[in-house]
Design a protein around this motif. Structure first.
Motif, PDB file in Angstrom:
ATOM      1  N   SER A  66     -94.577 -16.337 -22.738  1.00 20.88           N
ATOM      2  CA  SER A  66     -95.678 -15.769 -21.958  1.00 20.88           C
ATOM      3  C   SER A  66     -95.764 -14.262 -22.152  1.00 20.88           C
ATOM      4  O   SER A  66     -96.857 -13.699 -22.291  1.00 20.88           O
ATOM      5  CB  SER A  66     -95.475 -16.088 -20.477  1.00 20.88           C
ATOM      6  OG  SER A  66     -96.449 -15.452 -19.686  1.00 20.88           O
ATOM      7  N   THR A  67     -94.626 -13.600 -22.185  1.00 17.11           N
ATOM      8  CA  THR A  67     -94.588 -12.145 -22.381  1.00 17.11           C
ATOM      9  C   THR A  67     -95.038 -11.756 -23.783  1.00 17.11           C
ATOM     10  O   THR A  67     -95.793 -10.795 -23.967  1.00 17.11           O
ATOM     11  CB  THR A  67     -93.155 -11.624 -22.142  1.00 17.11           C
ATOM     12  OG1 THR A  67     -92.712 -12.013 -20.835  1.00 17.11           O
ATOM     13  CG2 THR A  67     -93.107 -10.116 -22.252  1.00 17.11           C
ATOM     14  N   VAL A 106    -102.166 -10.827 -26.587  1.00 24.43           N
ATOM     15  CA  VAL A 106    -103.185 -11.617 -27.281  1.00 24.43           C
ATOM     16  C   VAL A 106    -103.957 -12.508 -26.318  1.00 24.43           C
ATOM     17  O   VAL A 106    -105.184 -12.477 -26.251  1.00 24.43           O
ATOM     18  CB  VAL A 106    -102.541 -12.483 -28.384  1.00 24.43           C
ATOM     19  CG1 VAL A 106    -103.617 -13.284 -29.124  1.00 24.43           C
ATOM     20  CG2 VAL A 106    -101.755 -11.618 -29.345  1.00 24.43           C
ATOM     21  N   VAL A 107    -103.210 -13.326 -25.558  1.00 24.67           N
ATOM     22  CA  VAL A 107    -103.821 -14.236 -24.589  1.00 24.67           C
ATOM     23  C   VAL A 107    -102.914 -14.320 -23.375  1.00 24.67           C
ATOM     24  O   VAL A 107    -101.695 -14.411 -23.492  1.00 24.67           O
ATOM     25  CB  VAL A 107    -104.048 -15.636 -25.206  1.00 24.67           C
ATOM     26  CG1 VAL A 107    -102.736 -16.231 -25.711  1.00 24.67           C
ATOM     27  CG2 VAL A 107    -104.694 -16.579 -24.210  1.00 24.67           C
ATOM     28  N   SER A 108    -103.520 -14.274 -22.201  1.00 25.25           N
ATOM     29  CA  SER A 108    -102.745 -14.289 -20.963  1.00 25.25           C
ATOM     30  C   SER A 108    -102.536 -15.729 -20.501  1.00 25.25           C
ATOM     31  O   SER A 108    -103.474 -16.404 -20.091  1.00 25.25           O
ATOM     32  CB  SER A 108    -103.468 -13.485 -19.873  1.00 25.25           C
ATOM     33  OG  SER A 108    -102.713 -13.469 -18.688  1.00 25.25           O
ATOM     34  N   ILE A 109    -101.292 -16.206 -20.625  1.00 24.39           N
ATOM     35  CA  ILE A 109    -100.930 -17.549 -20.172  1.00 24.39           C
ATOM     36  C   ILE A 109     -99.843 -17.408 -19.116  1.00 24.39           C
ATOM     37  O   ILE A 109     -98.799 -16.808 -19.373  1.00 24.39           O
ATOM     38  CB  ILE A 109    -100.424 -18.433 -21.324  1.00 24.39           C
ATOM     39  CG1 ILE A 109    -101.484 -18.540 -22.428  1.00 24.39           C
ATOM     40  CG2 ILE A 109    -100.048 -19.814 -20.822  1.00 24.39           C
ATOM     41  CD1 ILE A 109    -101.042 -19.361 -23.613  1.00 24.39           C
ATOM     42  N   ASN A 110    -100.096 -17.964 -17.937  1.00 29.41           N
ATOM     43  CA  ASN A 110     -99.122 -17.870 -16.866  1.00 29.41           C
ATOM     44  C   ASN A 110     -97.817 -18.542 -17.275  1.00 29.41           C
ATOM     45  O   ASN A 110     -97.803 -19.638 -17.832  1.00 29.41           O
ATOM     46  CB  ASN A 110     -99.688 -18.523 -15.601  1.00 29.41           C
ATOM     47  CG  ASN A 110     -98.839 -18.229 -14.387  1.00 29.41           C
ATOM     48  OD1 ASN A 110     -97.819 -18.872 -14.157  1.00 29.41           O
ATOM     49  ND2 ASN A 110     -99.250 -17.249 -13.601  1.00 29.41           N
ATOM     50  N   PHE A 136    -106.712 -19.610 -13.009  1.00 31.94           N
ATOM     51  CA  PHE A 136    -107.522 -18.959 -11.975  1.00 31.94           C
ATOM     52  C   PHE A 136    -106.870 -17.696 -11.426  1.00 31.94           C
ATOM     53  O   PHE A 136    -107.572 -16.760 -11.020  1.00 31.94           O
ATOM     54  CB  PHE A 136    -107.796 -19.938 -10.831  1.00 31.94           C
ATOM     55  CG  PHE A 136    -108.823 -20.999 -11.150  1.00 31.94           C
ATOM     56  CD1 PHE A 136    -109.323 -21.128 -12.428  1.00 31.94           C
ATOM     57  CD2 PHE A 136    -109.278 -21.864 -10.176  1.00 31.94           C
ATOM     58  CE1 PHE A 136    -110.266 -22.097 -12.743  1.00 31.94           C
ATOM     59  CE2 PHE A 136    -110.216 -22.838 -10.464  1.00 31.94           C
ATOM     60  CZ  PHE A 136    -110.702 -22.950 -11.754  1.00 31.94           C
ATOM     61  N   VAL A 137    -105.522 -17.655 -11.394  1.00 31.37           N
ATOM     62  CA  VAL A 137    -104.861 -16.470 -10.843  1.00 31.37           C
ATOM     63  C   VAL A 137    -105.121 -15.243 -11.712  1.00 31.37           C
ATOM     64  O   VAL A 137    -105.097 -14.105 -11.222  1.00 31.37           O
ATOM     65  CB  VAL A 137    -103.338 -16.729 -10.690  1.00 31.37           C
ATOM     66  CG1 VAL A 137    -102.641 -16.685 -12.049  1.00 31.37           C
ATOM     67  CG2 VAL A 137    -102.718 -15.748  -9.710  1.00 31.37           C
ATOM     68  N   GLN A 138    -105.403 -15.492 -12.995  1.00 29.67           N
ATOM     69  CA  GLN A 138    -105.716 -14.375 -13.897  1.00 29.67           C
ATOM     70  C   GLN A 138    -107.119 -13.794 -13.624  1.00 29.67           C
ATOM     71  O   GLN A 138    -107.413 -12.689 -14.041  1.00 29.67           O
ATOM     72  CB  GLN A 138    -105.668 -14.846 -15.367  1.00 29.67           C
ATOM     73  CG  GLN A 138    -104.398 -15.570 -15.769  1.00 29.67           C
ATOM     74  CD  GLN A 138    -103.187 -14.676 -15.821  1.00 29.67           C
ATOM     75  OE1 GLN A 138    -103.317 -13.459 -15.944  1.00 29.67           O
ATOM     76  NE2 GLN A 138    -102.001 -15.263 -15.733  1.00 29.67           N
TER      77      GLN A 138
END
Length: 395
Positions: free
Chosen positions: A231-232, A237-241, A391-393
């Motif tokens: 994730s880090t 590039v892309v925000s994945i929880n 959704f949190v993003q």
């Protein structure tokens, strides 16, 4: 207040919640009773940080979330999901109904942030509620942070009675068919008995005496760490929880033999982990003033009503296409409002109320229980965490 006094008080509240749920056969959810008692405590004599005083600071709760979500991923039985493909499609249609109606109608009534916070808890359970609560708090949306917890607490009041009503209709119809010789008990002998057994293919040469509780916790933590690391790395590039990746990596770890099914239970840590997470969830109510509770009452009721309407419409349409009764289709979609173990409890209660004959009970359960369990697993365990991660993003 001393740590041990705080611990005794919060654990007493959890016990009272369970006691009431057992006495009322789950018609009054334990989380509702616990939430009421916590609110009364916060509004009277509780220190605002009573949960932290008791030994559950936020950093501990975060650790537990990583462990539990990895554990959830190991529960995925691919073979059972393939057998229950119609149930999966119906469950997903109910979730789509929630999303469609709340975005289509809900956004005309409330702001976008309210809808974003409401959907994941409605689709799932405590993990998605906690993700959205923390996300709203980090975004400075204190009222919505409480709103996420309250939705999780209250949605069972819509789900439990409606499920019972529709399952009874389905059960009566199936019982008549069974008594008329038109229905037989489903044979589940084709299911693999080894599915629920420990299968550590990567450690098959490891002597059993070394497969200790600490080794199990270590393996779960390694999987969670890799989820966090990926994730880090992907963040620019892309925000994945990270919690979404924990679920995915839990599935992978189980399939390659790095983790067994339900490792937290094998390590005797599941009950403690759930207790810690539940306490942290109720810690989110410390900012809920009486005025705030009155303010969120209207969006709470409206969002739950819209969600139920959306589930009914979409599950009815898909159920008709797949030739599944509207009663069973709606009951399956309603599992999104509570998940396991309530889906198991309600189904058994309904069957026990319809007949006292053991063979008839077995026949009814063979047709009704598997889709209820799979429906709850799909919505609460998988989809809700994914939606919460997305959704949190957006908050």
């Amino acid at each position: 207040m001393s740590q041990m006094l705080a611990l005794v008080i919060v654990l007493l509240i959890l016990f009272i919640g369970d006691f009431v749920a057992v006495r009322t056969k789950a018609w009054v959810p334990s989380v509702f009773i616990c939430a009421i008692l916590f609110l009364i405590g916060y509004w009277t004599f509780f220190p605002q940080d009573i949960v932290s005083i008791a030994g559950v600071p936020p950093v501990v709760a975060t650790m537990v979330m990583y462990l539990i979500i990895v554990n959830m991923g190991t529960l995925l039985s691919v073979k059972e999901l393939i057998r229950q493909w119609k149930t999966i499609v119906i469950s997903l249609s109910g979730i789509l109904g929630i999303v469609a109606v709340l975005f289509g109608i809900g956004t005309l009534i409330f702001d976008l942030e309210t809808i974003l916070v409401a959907i994941p808890p409605l689709v799932g359970g405590m993990v998605s509620a906690l993700i959205m609560s923390e996300g709203a708090a980090n975004a400075g949306l204190t009222s919505l942070s409480v709103f996420a917890i309250v939705i999780y607490v209250m949605q069972g009041f819509a789900g439990y009675p409606l499920t019972s009503i529709f399952l009874k209709k389905e059960g009566k119809k199936l019982l008549d068919q069974y008594r008329n010789g038109q229905l037989e008990k489903k044979d589940d002998s084709h299911s693999s008995a080894a599915e629920g057994m420990t299968e550590l293919k990567l450690f098959k040469n490891l002597p059993g005496k070394y497969n200790t509780e600490y080794f199990t916790f270590f393996r779960i933590a390694v999987v969670a760490f890799f989820a966090y690391l990926v994730s880090t790395i992907l963040a620019p590039v892309v925000s994945i929880n990270a919690f979404v990746l924990c679920l995915l990596f839990g599935v992978i770890a189980k399939s390659i033999g790095f983790l067994e099914k339900h490792p937290l239970q094998k390590a005797n840590g599941f009950g403690l982990a759930i207790m810690l997470l539940m306490l942290f969830i109720f810690d989110g109510l410390k900012n809920a003033t009486p005025n705030m509770m009155m303010d969120i009452l209207y969006p709470l009721v409206v969002c739950i009503i819209l969600a139920v309407i959306g589930m009914y419409i979409f599950s009815f349409i898909v159920g008709r296409v797949l030739k599944v009764s509207k009663e069973m289709a709606f009951a399956v979609s309603l599992t999104a409002l509570y998940g396991f173990p309530a889906d198991y409890i309600i189904t058994n209660e309904v069957v026990n109320s319809l007949t006292k004959d053991e063979k008839e009970k077995e026949a009814l359960l063979s047709h009704m229980l598997p889709p209820m369990l799979v429906g709850g697993f799909i919505s609460v365990t998988i989809v809700s965490v994914i939606l919460a991660g997305v959704f949190v993003q957006l908050l």
